[in-house]
Design a protein around this motif. Sequence first.
Motif, PDB file in Angstrom:
ATOM      1  N   TYR A 290      -0.105  -4.035  -2.874  1.00  0.00           N
ATOM      2  CA  TYR A 290       0.378  -2.686  -2.142  1.00  0.00           C
ATOM      3  C   TYR A 290      -0.725  -1.898  -1.540  1.00  0.00           C
ATOM      4  O   TYR A 290      -1.927  -1.721  -2.222  1.00  0.00           O
ATOM      5  CB  TYR A 290       1.095  -1.912  -3.179  1.00  0.00           C
ATOM      6  CG  TYR A 290       2.165  -2.486  -3.445  1.00  0.00           C
ATOM      7  CD1 TYR A 290       2.142  -3.112  -5.029  1.00  0.00           C
ATOM      8  CD2 TYR A 290       3.552  -2.549  -2.984  1.00  0.00           C
ATOM      9  CE1 TYR A 290       3.328  -3.915  -5.580  1.00  0.00           C
ATOM     10  CE2 TYR A 290       4.732  -3.177  -3.513  1.00  0.00           C
ATOM     11  CZ  TYR A 290       4.469  -3.836  -4.706  1.00  0.00           C
ATOM     12  OH  TYR A 290       5.783  -4.254  -5.066  1.00  0.00           O
ATOM     13  N   GLU A 291      -0.360  -1.235  -0.596  1.00  0.00           N
ATOM     14  CA  GLU A 291      -1.410  -0.414   0.029  1.00  0.00           C
ATOM     15  C   GLU A 291      -0.861   0.970   0.000  1.00  0.00           C
ATOM     16  O   GLU A 291       0.528   1.313   0.387  1.00  0.00           O
ATOM     17  CB  GLU A 291      -1.647  -0.554   1.635  1.00  0.00           C
ATOM     18  CG  GLU A 291      -2.767   0.492   2.115  1.00  0.00           C
ATOM     19  CD  GLU A 291      -2.853   0.009   3.674  1.00  0.00           C
ATOM     20  OE1 GLU A 291      -4.000   0.539   4.391  1.00  0.00           O
ATOM     21  OE2 GLU A 291      -1.803  -0.572   4.348  1.00  0.00           O
TER      22      GLU A 291
ATOM     23  N   PRO B  17       2.722 -13.135  -4.088  1.00  0.00           N
ATOM     24  CA  PRO B  17       3.479 -12.117  -3.280  1.00  0.00           C
ATOM     25  C   PRO B  17       4.680 -11.381  -4.174  1.00  0.00           C
ATOM     26  O   PRO B  17       5.117 -11.865  -5.137  1.00  0.00           O
ATOM     27  CB  PRO B  17       4.067 -13.232  -2.424  1.00  0.00           C
ATOM     28  CG  PRO B  17       3.403 -14.362  -2.466  1.00  0.00           C
ATOM     29  CD  PRO B  17       2.777 -14.392  -3.503  1.00  0.00           C
ATOM     30  N   SER B  18       4.953 -10.295  -3.827  1.00  0.00           N
ATOM     31  CA  SER B  18       5.899  -9.701  -4.484  1.00  0.00           C
ATOM     32  C   SER B  18       7.503 -10.002  -4.178  1.00  0.00           C
ATOM     33  O   SER B  18       7.743 -10.287  -3.107  1.00  0.00           O
ATOM     34  CB  SER B  18       5.793  -7.752  -4.353  1.00  0.00           C
ATOM     35  OG  SER B  18       4.418  -7.774  -4.689  1.00  0.00           O
TER      36      SER B  18
ATOM     37  N   ARG C  83       3.256   0.439   1.317  1.00  0.00           N
ATOM     38  CA  ARG C  83       3.252  -0.644   2.080  1.00  0.00           C
ATOM     39  C   ARG C  83       2.802  -1.954   1.316  1.00  0.00           C
ATOM     40  O   ARG C  83       1.860  -1.956   0.799  1.00  0.00           O
ATOM     41  CB  ARG C  83       2.176  -0.643   3.417  1.00  0.00           C
ATOM     42  CG  ARG C  83       2.568   0.542   4.024  1.00  0.00           C
ATOM     43  CD  ARG C  83       1.806   0.690   5.353  1.00  0.00           C
ATOM     44  NE  ARG C  83       2.025   1.738   6.332  1.00  0.00           N
ATOM     45  CZ  ARG C  83       1.230   2.307   7.273  1.00  0.00           C
ATOM     46  NH1 ARG C  83      -0.143   1.847   7.246  1.00  0.00           N
ATOM     47  NH2 ARG C  83       1.464   3.185   7.981  1.00  0.00           N
ATOM     48  N   GLN C  84       3.703  -2.595   1.322  1.00  0.00           N
ATOM     49  CA  GLN C  84       3.706  -4.001   0.930  1.00  0.00           C
ATOM     50  C   GLN C  84       3.112  -5.151   1.413  1.00  0.00           C
ATOM     51  O   GLN C  84       3.231  -5.465   2.603  1.00  0.00           O
ATOM     52  CB  GLN C  84       5.147  -4.864   0.208  1.00  0.00           C
ATOM     53  CG  GLN C  84       5.111  -5.784  -0.700  1.00  0.00           C
ATOM     54  CD  GLN C  84       6.308  -6.172  -1.121  1.00  0.00           C
ATOM     55  OE1 GLN C  84       7.180  -5.443  -1.249  1.00  0.00           O
ATOM     56  NE2 GLN C  84       6.427  -7.457  -1.833  1.00  0.00           N
ATOM     57  N   GLY C  85       2.030  -5.645   0.954  1.00  0.00           N
ATOM     58  CA  GLY C  85       1.287  -6.579   1.662  1.00  0.00           C
ATOM     59  C   GLY C  85       1.365  -8.074   0.967  1.00  0.00           C
ATOM     60  O   GLY C  85       2.092  -8.184  -0.228  1.00  0.00           O
ATOM     61  N   GLN C  86       0.443  -9.031   1.532  1.00  0.00           N
ATOM     62  CA  GLN C  86       0.833 -10.309   0.938  1.00  0.00           C
ATOM     63  C   GLN C  86      -0.026 -10.471  -0.541  1.00  0.00           C
ATOM     64  O   GLN C  86       0.607 -11.211  -1.206  1.00  0.00           O
ATOM     65  CB  GLN C  86       0.043 -11.186   1.744  1.00  0.00           C
ATOM     66  CG  GLN C  86       0.420 -11.478   3.316  1.00  0.00           C
ATOM     67  CD  GLN C  86       2.137 -12.360   3.028  1.00  0.00           C
ATOM     68  OE1 GLN C  86       2.106 -13.134   2.379  1.00  0.00           O
ATOM     69  NE2 GLN C  86       2.955 -11.988   3.921  1.00  0.00           N
ATOM     70  N   LYS C  87      -0.800  -9.418  -0.767  1.00  0.00           N
ATOM     71  CA  LYS C  87      -1.529  -9.639  -2.029  1.00  0.00           C
ATOM     72  C   LYS C  87      -1.243  -8.294  -3.188  1.00  0.00           C
ATOM     73  O   LYS C  87      -1.855  -8.460  -4.086  1.00  0.00           O
ATOM     74  CB  LYS C  87      -2.988  -9.861  -1.935  1.00  0.00           C
ATOM     75  CG  LYS C  87      -3.199 -11.192  -1.212  1.00  0.00           C
ATOM     76  CD  LYS C  87      -4.657 -11.519  -1.102  1.00  0.00           C
ATOM     77  CE  LYS C  87      -5.080 -12.792  -0.444  1.00  0.00           C
ATOM     78  NZ  LYS C  87      -6.510 -13.033  -0.597  1.00  0.00           N
TER      79      LYS C  87
ATOM     80  N   ASP D  79      -6.370   1.981  -1.278  1.00  0.00           N
ATOM     81  CA  ASP D  79      -5.708   0.990  -1.452  1.00  0.00           C
ATOM     82  C   ASP D  79      -5.507   0.393  -2.926  1.00  0.00           C
ATOM     83  O   ASP D  79      -6.286   0.609  -3.748  1.00  0.00           O
ATOM     84  CB  ASP D  79      -6.193  -0.378  -0.563  1.00  0.00           C
ATOM     85  CG  ASP D  79      -6.551  -0.136   0.735  1.00  0.00           C
ATOM     86  OD1 ASP D  79      -5.761   0.741   1.343  1.00  0.00           O
ATOM     87  OD2 ASP D  79      -7.331  -0.722   1.463  1.00  0.00           O
TER      88      ASP D  79
ATOM     89  N   LEU E  55       8.928   0.519   5.026  1.00  0.00           N
ATOM     90  CA  LEU E  55       9.447  -0.522   5.765  1.00  0.00           C
ATOM     91  C   LEU E  55      10.543  -0.341   6.361  1.00  0.00           C
ATOM     92  O   LEU E  55      11.370   0.707   6.039  1.00  0.00           O
ATOM     93  CB  LEU E  55       9.719  -1.579   4.703  1.00  0.00           C
ATOM     94  CG  LEU E  55      10.198  -2.924   5.057  1.00  0.00           C
ATOM     95  CD1 LEU E  55       8.908  -3.812   5.414  1.00  0.00           C
ATOM     96  CD2 LEU E  55      10.596  -3.925   3.902  1.00  0.00           C
TER      97      LEU E  55
ATOM     98  N   THR F 187      -4.318  -3.519  -4.911  1.00  0.00           N
ATOM     99  CA  THR F 187      -4.079  -4.881  -4.629  1.00  0.00           C
ATOM    100  C   THR F 187      -3.643  -5.202  -6.057  1.00  0.00           C
ATOM    101  O   THR F 187      -4.163  -4.935  -6.957  1.00  0.00           O
ATOM    102  CB  THR F 187      -5.067  -5.648  -4.091  1.00  0.00           C
ATOM    103  OG1 THR F 187      -6.293  -5.409  -4.720  1.00  0.00           O
ATOM    104  CG2 THR F 187      -5.136  -5.026  -2.401  1.00  0.00           C
TER     105      THR F 187
END
Length: 206
Positions: A180-181, A202-203, A174-178, A195, A128, A197
């Motif tokens: 981590y990638e 959300p985190s 990488r943090q996403g909506q659902k 990936d 990030l 998830t």
Amino acid sequence: MRALADRLRDLPPSCGPVRLIAVDGHAGSGKSTFAGRLAAALDDAPVLHLDDIASHDELFGWTDRLLTQVIEPLSHGETAHYAPYDWHTRRFGPPLALPAAPVVLVEGVGAGRRALRPHLARLLWMELPHEESWTRGRSRDGEEQREFWAGWVRAEAAHFAEDPSRPYADLLVRQGQKGYEVLPGPVGTVGPDFDITLGDGPSAVC
């Protein structure tokens, strides 16, 4: 998260009998939350938060203390004891134990510094950008921490300019909506992309 946990368990020990895993990234990038979820997937692996090692007087000058209190005993298979810093009273508290478990996580800004990398089994970097991370951190901590953040930003920028972690990361998170990638980092030692998830919403940021 389980796939990543399994990969980390299968690594050879890096610090005595311990697989020491670092989670680094800019302040506000989500390190604490991610490390907590990874620790849970690792059957509640111990987590050392570098906020407990740093202090107002030593935002980044804590290497010797970490090596003496934590790395040296773990490297001998012994339980480490470190004195956590209280950011409100500005004092170090009674020692806490950190067992020489099969996997131990160390999370915080500077966890991937050059003095620690020889002891790490893997270095993970929260992917990030610094401005976005710092904005999240300021929002989290509120107006009362505004002056502290001004000093922190300068100190963090100076630290990473002199001792960067990201170029040595094995994995980028990488943090996403659902969830981590998790992708190979600049070191590129861990194989193809994969990936991860999480299905619990959300985190929160660290």
